[in-house]
Design a protein around this motif. Structure first.
Motif, PDB file in Angstrom:
ATOM      1  N   GLU B  88       8.771   0.646   5.760  1.00 22.07           N
ATOM      2  CA  GLU B  88       8.679  -0.561   4.936  1.00 22.07           C
ATOM      3  C   GLU B  88       7.641  -0.297   3.857  1.00 22.07           C
ATOM      4  OE1 GLU B  88      10.271  -3.422   5.002  1.00 22.07           O
ATOM      5  OE2 GLU B  88      11.164  -3.634   6.989  1.00 22.07           O
ATOM      6  N   ILE B  89       8.134  -0.083   2.647  1.00 21.78           N
ATOM      7  CA  ILE B  89       7.223   0.127   1.522  1.00 21.78           C
ATOM      8  C   ILE B  89       7.676  -0.781   0.386  1.00 21.78           C
ATOM      9  CG2 ILE B  89       6.544   2.492   2.066  1.00 21.78           C
ATOM     10  CD1 ILE B  89       8.761   3.378   0.133  1.00 21.78           C
ATOM     11  N   PHE B  90       6.885  -0.830  -0.684  1.00 22.72           N
ATOM     12  CA  PHE B  90       7.291  -1.622  -1.838  1.00 22.72           C
ATOM     13  C   PHE B  90       8.162  -0.740  -2.725  1.00 22.72           C
ATOM     14  CE2 PHE B  90       3.122  -3.319  -0.513  1.00 22.72           C
ATOM     15  CZ  PHE B  90       3.538  -4.581  -0.119  1.00 22.72           C
ATOM     16  N   GLY B  91       9.462  -0.770  -2.464  1.00 19.98           N
ATOM     17  CA  GLY B  91      10.377   0.169  -3.104  1.00 19.98           C
ATOM     18  C   GLY B  91      10.472   0.031  -4.613  1.00 19.98           C
ATOM     19  N   ASP B  92      10.225  -1.179  -5.144  1.00 15.54           N
ATOM     20  CA  ASP B  92      10.332  -1.374  -6.595  1.00 15.54           C
ATOM     21  C   ASP B  92       9.133  -0.812  -7.345  1.00 15.54           C
ATOM     22  OD1 ASP B  92      12.570  -2.816  -5.988  1.00 15.54           O
ATOM     23  OD2 ASP B  92      11.589  -4.764  -6.093  1.00 15.54           O
ATOM     24  N   LEU B  93       8.082  -0.488  -6.604  1.00 15.23           N
ATOM     25  CA  LEU B  93       6.837  -0.109  -7.270  1.00 15.23           C
ATOM     26  C   LEU B  93       6.596   1.390  -7.162  1.00 15.23           C
ATOM     27  CD1 LEU B  93       4.595  -3.013  -5.934  1.00 15.23           C
ATOM     28  CD2 LEU B  93       6.152  -3.017  -7.854  1.00 15.23           C
ATOM     29  N   GLU B  97       0.984   2.304  -7.019  1.00 13.07           N
ATOM     30  CA  GLU B  97       0.911   0.836  -6.903  1.00 13.07           C
ATOM     31  C   GLU B  97       0.987   0.393  -5.443  1.00 13.07           C
ATOM     32  OE1 GLU B  97       2.694  -0.600 -11.224  1.00 13.07           O
ATOM     33  OE2 GLU B  97       4.072  -0.123  -9.612  1.00 13.07           O
ATOM     34  N   LEU B 100      -2.403   0.880  -4.162  1.00  7.23           N
ATOM     35  CA  LEU B 100      -3.353  -0.102  -4.709  1.00  7.23           C
ATOM     36  C   LEU B 100      -3.256  -1.425  -3.953  1.00  7.23           C
ATOM     37  CD1 LEU B 100      -3.009   0.444  -8.578  1.00  7.23           C
ATOM     38  CD2 LEU B 100      -4.850   1.200  -7.094  1.00  7.23           C
ATOM     39  N   ILE B 101      -2.036  -1.825  -3.631  1.00  5.29           N
ATOM     40  CA  ILE B 101      -1.861  -3.084  -2.918  1.00  5.29           C
ATOM     41  C   ILE B 101      -2.613  -3.041  -1.593  1.00  5.29           C
ATOM     42  CG2 ILE B 101      -0.178  -4.560  -1.749  1.00  5.29           C
ATOM     43  CD1 ILE B 101       1.803  -3.796  -3.968  1.00  5.29           C
ATOM     44  N   GLU B 158       3.870   5.192   3.804  1.00  5.17           N
ATOM     45  CA  GLU B 158       3.584   4.026   4.639  1.00  5.17           C
ATOM     46  C   GLU B 158       2.339   4.293   5.495  1.00  5.17           C
ATOM     47  OE1 GLU B 158       6.478   3.113   7.627  1.00  5.17           O
ATOM     48  OE2 GLU B 158       6.205   0.947   7.402  1.00  5.17           O
TER      49      GLU B 158
END
Lengths: 399, 251
Positions: B88-93, B97, B100-101, B158
């Motif tokens: 589960e990662i921020f795929g759009d970023l 980034e 950083l989150i 992740e």
């Protein structure tokens, strides 16, 4: 510059130039030429470009970053207008307190609507916001709260207007139309150069300055840690909560910020023309801002401005093309062909401008899902590639 | 007293007893594996640690505090990070980034309104994120779109996000599920390195025995929602009860 990187600064400068020179750019055709019809540089339309630009920029902060599609943003626009007109009625025609109250009231209303609607996401969120906006439209249209309190709050279907017997406690001998410390919004300077005529309206420039400020703030939000978190919400809420972040206050903050932008836009509409009606909250208005944002490019910085401009231009120019005008344009054709062309074109002009809007919207969605901004990027990269090809061929001289 | 203490946890889904009287103690700075056949209740148990599920009875204490009734983000802020079965990662970023989150969440807590600062001007955060990426060998990919990476790299990212938050307990849910052999071995090496170099407790759920025996200091075998045995890896290997649970009565 101004805390922005080079690319963002040039984008900001582009918007500044566009806003400041709009009266010239939009009146590019000489006054008496056949194309003068396409000039959009009259005050009423230019104001709308700027105002709906602000509306769409704010909407894009919510929809573009978090992905939450609000279908009730017109409610905040309407509330902003009502608040501004009330300030005119109670104090005087100075727009500063009116705009401040518009933003504050829209902010407060969006806290309530957002707090409830954000309990759900996806389509349910959209439906909740739509329901709220339609409810507020119905309340404003029937002046339910006003009647309940025994006063005129929204003045129902007539719309809220300013009457001579309104208190206007600060009016004195001041201007009797909206103004900023005496500078009347209706004032304008007309510049005639040869066959050209350019109009520089005060009201438009006020809207333009606020548009630039709104745009600047939106760039700052996009580049901030807060903006990053909003994009995280759109991307993966599961990862977000397991990374120790509470997405709720972030989404609510985005909702309220975009509600306040809408409130400012609503206040400006009233500042340009001091009346407010319930139809400003109708669901088609909420739909319009969705279309503007998508047409321009969701989640891009400049997209909403381009989208708002395109839609408002079409709404005002194409809808004015009547049959007589079409006959004039096609008069060079043989008569039977002329009538055929006019018949065909009339489907897409005048009352039929929605058809043009629909076709354009479909074309953009199918071929440019990233909106007009994506179209621009494609053009730019093709141009660059051609240039690169040229240099490549030049570098290897023919033998 | 372990860092994670699970006492008498029961969880029922309708007629199915998913967890029955689970007792478990994870020692600080150890790697504790929870294994068991499909449907043994491993994931249900893990979900009880992170606030996704609340057990019907029993308690789950992390460092002396109950985690029950807390939301996932509160539990993360207590010092528990979770790696999912499917990354589960921020795929759009971009990769940076994503990092950083995680770093902002560690420094600023669950919510902070920092809407006008430029994120790239927060030097301490950016340096921390880049340092972590360097450690993980991903610095060259920092501007890549994270959805376009291989599964092994997504997993690596992740884990990097979790580690950048300096968690006290790292929960891994089948970290090598669905991975090619090479990616699996890379992940094992990475986890070994993390275990050796950091003061961190790891609880791992895993199917792949190769992974389990390469990493675990202690193993709990779960069968039909109940712990069958808890022992050191050497003793688990030869335990007839474990063989039976995995291979059925006939074995």
């Amino acid at each position: 510059m101004l805390g922005l990187n080079k690319k963002d600064t040039s984008l900001l400068m582009f918007v500044v130039a566009l806003s400041l020179f709009a009266p010239i750019i939009l009146n590019i055709f000489p006054k008496d030429s056949g194309f003068a019809f396409f000039n959009g540089g009259y005050p009423d339309l230019m104001q709308r470009f700027a105002i709906f630009g602000i509306f769409a920029i704010g909407f894009n902060i919510l929809f573009g970053l978090t992905g939450y599609l609000s279908f009730g943003h017109a409610a905040f626009l309407g509330v902003g207008s009502y608040a501004a007109v009330w300030m005119f009625k109670l104090l005087n025609y100075n727009i500063l307190p009116a705009l401040i109250l518009s933003v504050v009231v829209a902010g407060l209303v969006s806290v309530v609507i957002g707090w409830i609607s954000l309990r759900r996401s996806g389509i349910y969120f959209s439906i909740l916001t739509l329901a709220f906006a339609q409810m507020m439209y119905a309340i404003a249209y029937s002046d339910l709260f006003g009647r309940w309190m025994g006063i005129t709050l929204t003045n129902g279907e007539t719309g809220l207007q300013i009457y001579n017997n309104d208190p206007q406690i600060l009016l004195g001998n001041g201007p009797t139309s909206p103004h900023l410390f005496g500078l009347e919004m209706g004032a304008r300077k007309v510049l005639s150069i040869g066959p050209w005529e350019f109009v520089f309206p005060v009201g438009y420039y006020l809207c333009a300055i606020l548009l630039i400020l709104s745009f600047y703030l939106s760039i700052r939000i996009f580049r901030s840690p807060f903006g990053l978190m909003l994009r995280a919400i759109k991307s993966n809420q599961t990862r977000m909560s397991y990374t120790g972040l509470n997405s709720k206050p972030y989404t609510l903050a985005a909702f309220v910020i975009s509600g306040m932008y809408a409130g400012l836009a609503g206040g400006l509409l009233a500042a340009m023309d001091p009346l407010a009606g319930a139809e400003r909250m109708y669901w088609t208005e909420s739909g319009a801002v969705v279309i503007m944002t998508i047409l321009g490019g969701v989640g891009t910085l400049i997209g909403p401005i381009l989208g708002a401009g395109t839609i408002k231009y079409m709404e005002n120019i194409i809808s004015k093309m009547n049959e007589k005008l079409l006959h004039d344009w096609f008069s060079f054709l043989p008569e039977s062909l002329e009538y055929a062309m006019v018949w065909l074109a009339s489907w897409f002009t005048g009352e039929g401008w929605h058809m043009t809007q629909g076709v354009l919207f479909m074309l953009v969605i199918i071929f440019l899902p990233g909106g007009l901004v994506q179209g621009g990027q494609k053009l730019a990269s093709r141009f660059r590639r051609n240039k690169a090809d040229d240099t490549a061929t030049n570098a290897t001289p023919a033998e | 007293m372990g860092i994670l203490e699970v006492k008498n946890v029961n969880k029922r889904f309708g007629g199915l007893q998913a967890l029955g009287d689970v007792n478990l103690s994870v020692k600080e700075n150890s790697c504790h594996a929870i294994i068991g056949p499909n449907g043994a209740g491993k994931s249900t148990l893990l979900n009880c640690f992170v606030g996704k599920l609340i057990p019907d009875t029993g308690s789950v204490m992390f460092d002396g505090q109950s985690v029950l009734g807390r939301t996932p983000y509160e539990i993360n802020q207590m010092g528990i990070s979770r790696v999912f079965q499917t990354p589960e990662i921020f795929g759009d970023l971009t990769v940076l980034e994503n990092m950083l989150i995680a770093c902002f969440a560690k420094r600023d807590g669950a919510f902070r309104m920092h809407a006008v600062e430029n994120m790239h001007n927060e030097r301490d955060i950016v340096e921390k994120a880049e340092h972590m990426l360097e450690e993980m060998g991903m610095i060259d990919q920092k501007d890549d779109h994270s959805a376009s990476m291989s599964r092994g790299n997504k997993r690596r990212l992740e884990i990097a996000m979790c580690l950048s938050q300096d968690p006290r307990l790292l929960l891994l849910d089948e970290p090598t599920a669905g991975m090619a052999r090479a990616d699996t071995n890379n992940t094992i090496d990475l986890l070994k390195q993390i275990k050796d170099e950091r003061d961190i407790t790891i609880a791992i759920i895993e199917h792949d025995m190769h992974v389990v025996f390469s990493l675990a200091d202690r193993i709990t075998v779960l069968a039909q929602g109940t712990p069958l045995v808890e022992d050191d890896p050497e003793n688990i290997k030869g335990n007839p009860k474990v063989r039976e649970a995995y291979l059925g009565e006939a074995a």
